[in-house]
Design an enzyme around this catalytic site. Structure first.
Site, PDB file in Angstrom:
ATOM      1  N   SER A  38       0.859   2.027  -4.512  1.00  0.00           N
ATOM      2  CA  SER A  38      -0.181   2.840  -3.904  1.00  0.00           C
ATOM      3  C   SER A  38      -1.581   2.310  -4.189  1.00  0.00           C
ATOM      4  O   SER A  38      -2.459   3.052  -4.586  1.00  0.00           O
ATOM      5  CB  SER A  38      -0.052   4.277  -4.444  1.00  0.00           C
ATOM      6  OG  SER A  38      -0.723   5.171  -3.600  1.00  0.00           O
ATOM      7  N   ASN A  41      -5.047  -1.968  -0.494  1.00  0.00           N
ATOM      8  CA  ASN A  41      -5.203  -3.405  -0.179  1.00  0.00           C
ATOM      9  C   ASN A  41      -6.396  -3.657   0.745  1.00  0.00           C
ATOM     10  O   ASN A  41      -6.976  -4.733   0.692  1.00  0.00           O
ATOM     11  CB  ASN A  41      -3.933  -4.085   0.372  1.00  0.00           C
ATOM     12  CG  ASN A  41      -3.002  -3.158   1.073  1.00  0.00           C
ATOM     13  OD1 ASN A  41      -3.419  -2.073   1.454  1.00  0.00           O
ATOM     14  ND2 ASN A  41      -1.765  -3.560   1.233  1.00  0.00           N
ATOM     15  N   CYS A  42      -6.778  -2.642   1.506  1.00  0.00           N
ATOM     16  CA  CYS A  42      -7.933  -2.844   2.388  1.00  0.00           C
ATOM     17  C   CYS A  42      -9.232  -3.014   1.586  1.00  0.00           C
ATOM     18  O   CYS A  42     -10.227  -3.517   2.103  1.00  0.00           O
ATOM     19  CB  CYS A  42      -8.074  -1.667   3.346  1.00  0.00           C
ATOM     20  SG  CYS A  42      -6.549  -1.332   4.231  1.00  0.00           S
ATOM     21  N   THR A 273      16.354   2.299  12.100  1.00  0.00           N
ATOM     22  CA  THR A 273      16.742   0.926  12.424  1.00  0.00           C
ATOM     23  C   THR A 273      18.089   0.950  13.156  1.00  0.00           C
ATOM     24  O   THR A 273      18.605   2.026  13.497  1.00  0.00           O
ATOM     25  CB  THR A 273      16.890   0.083  11.140  1.00  0.00           C
ATOM     26  OG1 THR A 273      18.018   0.586  10.414  1.00  0.00           O
ATOM     27  CG2 THR A 273      15.638   0.139  10.273  1.00  0.00           C
ATOM     28  N   ALA A 280      12.732   2.309   8.766  1.00  0.00           N
ATOM     29  CA  ALA A 280      11.747   1.289   8.359  1.00  0.00           C
ATOM     30  C   ALA A 280      10.384   1.678   8.903  1.00  0.00           C
ATOM     31  O   ALA A 280      10.276   2.364   9.932  1.00  0.00           O
ATOM     32  CB  ALA A 280      12.165  -0.088   8.862  1.00  0.00           C
ATOM     33  N   GLY A 282       5.859   0.406   8.784  1.00  0.00           N
ATOM     34  CA  GLY A 282       4.787  -0.475   8.311  1.00  0.00           C
ATOM     35  C   GLY A 282       4.754  -1.834   8.982  1.00  0.00           C
ATOM     36  O   GLY A 282       5.305  -2.034  10.068  1.00  0.00           O
TER      37      GLY A 282
END
Ligand code: FAD
Length: 827
Positions: A38, A41-42, A273, A280, A282
């Site tokens: 968590s 990353n931005c 999926t 899934a 992202g």
């Protein structure tokens, strides 16, 4: 229910947290291969650059906070290495302690994200090549930069992450090169929309290498050199590789789940999926493009978060579905922002989707409220029903909310007609009563209804050939720069000059942004123009034209104005070194909120009331003002003393000249017979050489400007007592420095003054004019002698101590002259 989640960042943690909110009794385990879960990353590039000082603020949650808050079992340094679908088990490698174990599941959610692409190029394993995906990568990059050894970095790839890294590296004082294989940065944007951002990057010192790519890397002492496909070699201390990402989907592939040809995990609207027990979300999943309807890979944080939530919803019995991805994105490029949503023009073309487009440059908020600046907005829509297909915006302010509104409009299937009637919040500091979005609706609807017809920058010159291009801007603006081949009929005169407009030729109208030319269109169409021939107005005016056309045509060349925002800000950035030279001024004009040509027109009428020699201070918010004012001053014989500030507050000081006739700007700009000489030295022989060249150049028909700075100023001092009112230091300086040309000494063989006297005798004997005579003849022959006011200030020299009638100027004056000269000498 036992739910396992692979990947503990955007998609994974959204899924886990939503699952807990829906089911207090489920067992939820999140496996994360890395050290952190968590994390933001931005925000990683901004910690490297220093905007986000506190590293911990990027770590939004830890396993223990997640346990406490959500009762989720978060296991870091645990890699899921295999899925046994038949028995619904995963194998987990413990990366910290070693060993592996199995964990069973009822439902499994895969959110492994995407990995940076590392092409197999020679030297790619060099330790000086970095990628940025997670906190560990960030720490590694930051550590090297913090060591102080990085002076030059090459960012390979001009996508979102590459450009954000470029900005942040510049913030750290690093010289940055960006290498991009396409002929533009930011592939989701159209070429002409990326141009402003490119100019702005360049203005901020970033070196762009477009249309080429990395061919290989080589070790060099303490760093790594990169060879480009165009054979250029750049020596760097560090390389940031950001040429894109690919889905991290080996686990899914090994488990036999259905993938697309790019490795994207195929899911349905429920994020399920090809195995009903595995979901899934992202960056690793294939999505449907909202506009083209085609399968696509669009790695963005918003979709990842939403998809994780939807996966959990469906697992826990809520019927929610993910429709598609618009690709709505924004990025900051120094002081500018660029944002886009939906399809770009090139995507529409590639997919053979019929479209129409408009460009506009509305103000970010009410023009009369300080701080307004234009937004460069492009919108594509369906010619059949007006449905909005895509939009892009670039500017200094207000970009985000316009693209957000348009993203909402696209996803709800709205048309350009709907935009006309949207009621959006308005007060002067925030918007306009007719907001940019309404304006986009009006323009596009007019176009679709046939109330106006448009031509576009790319139509010039092939489609406009043979037609008449009419510039309807004021004459002053036309004289500064116009589209080559255009004639000028200002909007105010068009009704009286209809006889000058042929009815048997195509007519292409334009103005600055497209509004006045639209008015002209409406006049002409009602007077019977058009019909069999084309009558069109340039969408977006010359602002869009300049974005599209490169050097050679566009107005950014040769100090001409009408450059779009980013290029304007380039001049403004240059203005940082152009100090405002005169601390005093006689009149202040606040032209904030006025858009071009407003500030110039106001300045013109204000200066007309002033006496020659007095100084006008103009404050303007129009980003184009910085370059407009330079050219306007040149053309009208005023002296631009300096420019300072950045949009939305640019200050210029102008000393009124006494020229009666304006110069022809085309000659001033392109007639490069000028010579500029910087006289820095105060040595007699060097100053002499400068005047020999100056007089020679004048004799050969050149205009000459001599810019006197530092010791060179002494050549222009009067041989008289110092001015009164000087401080002790200034007086001492004044005493120590030679007073005037006849007191200068030779740079070599001065021999306590003997050498200088001998030289003067020799010159006299050989009938060479002495220095004061040369100065006088240069002046009487028209040489422009400009004294650097900053140097005067530093050296404590007052204007009255100098020869009468000299100009006092700044770096801007010199640069302006140098730009227009065929040679610039530094003596
Ligand atoms: P990730 O966030 O990448 O998470 C996947 C996690 O899964 C990783 O931590 C990985 O270690 C883990 N993992 C993979 N395989 C396994 C395994 N087998 N076992 C255990 N763990 C595994 N998007 C925006 O919209 N706006 C931005 O401004 C923006 N800026 C960005 C800046 C940077 C530097 C980066 C790198 C990305 C940025 N993004 C931005 C993209 C955004 O971060 C991603 O779209 C988003 O994080 C994707 O979420 P995800 O959960 O799919 O993958």
């Amino acid at each position: 229910m036992k739910i396992l989640v692979v990947g503990g960042v955007a998609g994974g943690m959204s899924a886990a947290a939503r699952a807990r909110r829906l089911s207090e009794d489920s067992q939820i385990i999140v496996f994360e291969r890395g050290n952190h879960v968590s994390f933001a990353n931005c925000g990683l590039p901004y910690h490297i650059g220093g905007d986000i000082q506190n590293r911990e603020s990027l770590l939004l949650q830890t396993p223990s906070t997640l346990k406490k808050l959500l009762n989720i079992d978060v296991r870091i340094n645990q890699e899921v290495s295999g899925i046994e679908r038949s028995s619904r088990k995963v194998t987990v490698k413990d990366l910290s302690k070693g060993g592996q174990y199995e964990e069973s599941y009822d439902k499994l959610i895969l959110c492994p994200g995407a990995v940076p692409v590392r092409p197999k190029l020679p030297g790619i394993e060099n330790p000086g090549i970095f990628t940025l995906r997670n906190v560990d990568d960030m720490d590694r990059i930051k550590k090297v930069i913090d060591s102080g050894k990085v002076r030059t970095t090459v960012v390979v790839g001009g996508g979102y992450i590459g450009i954000e890294m470029a900005e942040n590296l510049v913030s750290r004082g690093i010289k940055v090169h960006v290498v991009e294989m396409l002929d533009q940065i930011l592939p989701p944007f159209d070429f002409e929309m990326a141009k402003d951002l490119q100019n702005h990057l360049a203005a901020n010192g970033v070196n762009l290498h477009l249309g080429t790519a990395a061919a290989g890397f080589r070790e060099k002492e303490g760093g790594v050199s990169i060879e480009l496909r165009n054979s250029e070699v750049i020596e760097a201390d560090m390389i940031i590789l950001s040429i894109g990402v690919r889905p991290d989907s080996e686990l899914a592939r090994d488990a036999g789940l259905k993938l697309n040809e790019r490795g994207g995990i195929i899911v349905d609207g429920k994020m399920q999926t090809s195995d009903p027990d595995i979901y899934a979300a992202g960056d690793a999943v294939e999505v449907r493009d909202a506009v083209t309807g085609q399968p696509s890979m669009i790695p963005l944080a918003g979709p990842a978060n939403r998809q994780g939530r939807i996966a959990a919803d469906n697992i826990l019995g809520k019927n929610s579905s993910y429709k598609n991805t618009l690709g709505t994105a924004i990025l900051k490029v120094f002081k500018m922002s660029g944002a886009c949503t939906g399809a770009s023009e090139k995507t529409l073309k590639r997919n053979n989707i019929p479209y129409k487009k408009v460009y506009l440059h509305p103000s970010s908020h009410a023009g009369y409220y300080p701080g307004a600046s234009p937004i460069h907005l492009k919108m594509m829509f369906s010619p059949a029903d007006g449905r909005i297909l895509g939009a892009q915006a670039v500017g200094f302010d207000g970009v985000d909310k316009r693209i957000d509104v348009l993203a909402t409009a696209i996803s709800s299937g709205m048309t350009v007609y709907d935009l006309e009637s949207l009621e959006l919040c308005y007060a002067p500091p925030y918007g306009s009563a007719k907001d940019a979005i309404n304006m986009a609706g009006f323009i596009a609807s007019n176009y679709l209804r046939g109330d106006v017809d448009c031509w576009f920058p790319e139509d010039y010159p092939s489609k406009t050939n043979g037609g008449m291009i009419i510039d309807v801007r004021p004459e002053d603006m036309f004289n500064l720069w116009h589209i080559p081949g255009a004639v000028n009929i200002p909007i105010g005169r068009i009704r009286d000059e209809l006889d000058k407009i042929p009815k048997d030729r195509n007519i292409y109208l334009y103005c600055k942004v497209g509004f006045n030319s639209y008015l002209a269109y409406r006049i002409l169409v009602q007077k019977g123009f058009g019909g069999k021939n084309e009558l069109k107005t340039l969408s977006g005016g010359i602002m869009s034209f300049n974005c599209h056309h490169g050097p050679g045509i566009c107005s950014s060349e040769g100090n001409t104005p009408f450059v779009p925002y980013a290029a304007d800000s380039k001049n403004i950035e240059k203005g940082k070194v152009t100090t405002v030279e005169s601390s005093t001024h006689d009149v202040t004009l606040d032209a904030c909120g006025l858009q071009c040509p407003g500030p110039i027109m106001r300045m013109k009428s204000e200066i007309a009331k002033m006496d020659a020699g007095s100084v006008l201070k103009v404050i303007a918010s129009d980003p184009g003002f910085a370059s407009d004012v330079k050219s306007w001053c040149v053309q009208n014989g005023h002296q631009l003393l300096g420019i300072s500030g950045n949009p939305p507050r640019i200050e210029a000081k102008i000393r009124k000249g006494n020229m009666t006739e304006p110069k022809n700007p085309q000659v001033a700009v392109s007639g490069k017979t000028k010579k500029t000489i910087v006289v820095f030295s105060g040595d007699m022989d060097k100053v002499l050489a400068a005047f020999v060249i100056a007089n020679g150049a004048i004799a050969m028909g050149s205009e000459v400007t001599m810019f006197f700075t530092f010791w060179g100023i002494n050549a222009l001092r009067k041989d008289a007592p110092q001015a009164s009112g000087k401080g002790l230091m200034d007086k001492m300086f004044g005493m120590m420095m030679p007073k005037g040309a006849s007191r200068l000494k030779l740079s070599k063989m001065n021999m306590m003054g003997m050498g200088t006297s001998m030289m003067k005798m020799v010159m006299k004997g050989k009938k060479v004019d002495d220095l004061p005579t040369m100065i006088a003849s240069a002046r009487s022959n028209g040489a422009r002698l400009v004294v650097c006011s900053m140097s005067m200030d530093v050296m404590g020299i007052k204007k009255e101590e100098l020869l009468d009638g000299l100009e006092i100027g700044g770096v801007a004056t010199f640069l302006q002259e140098a730009d227009n000269s065929s040679a610039t000498l530094f003596i």
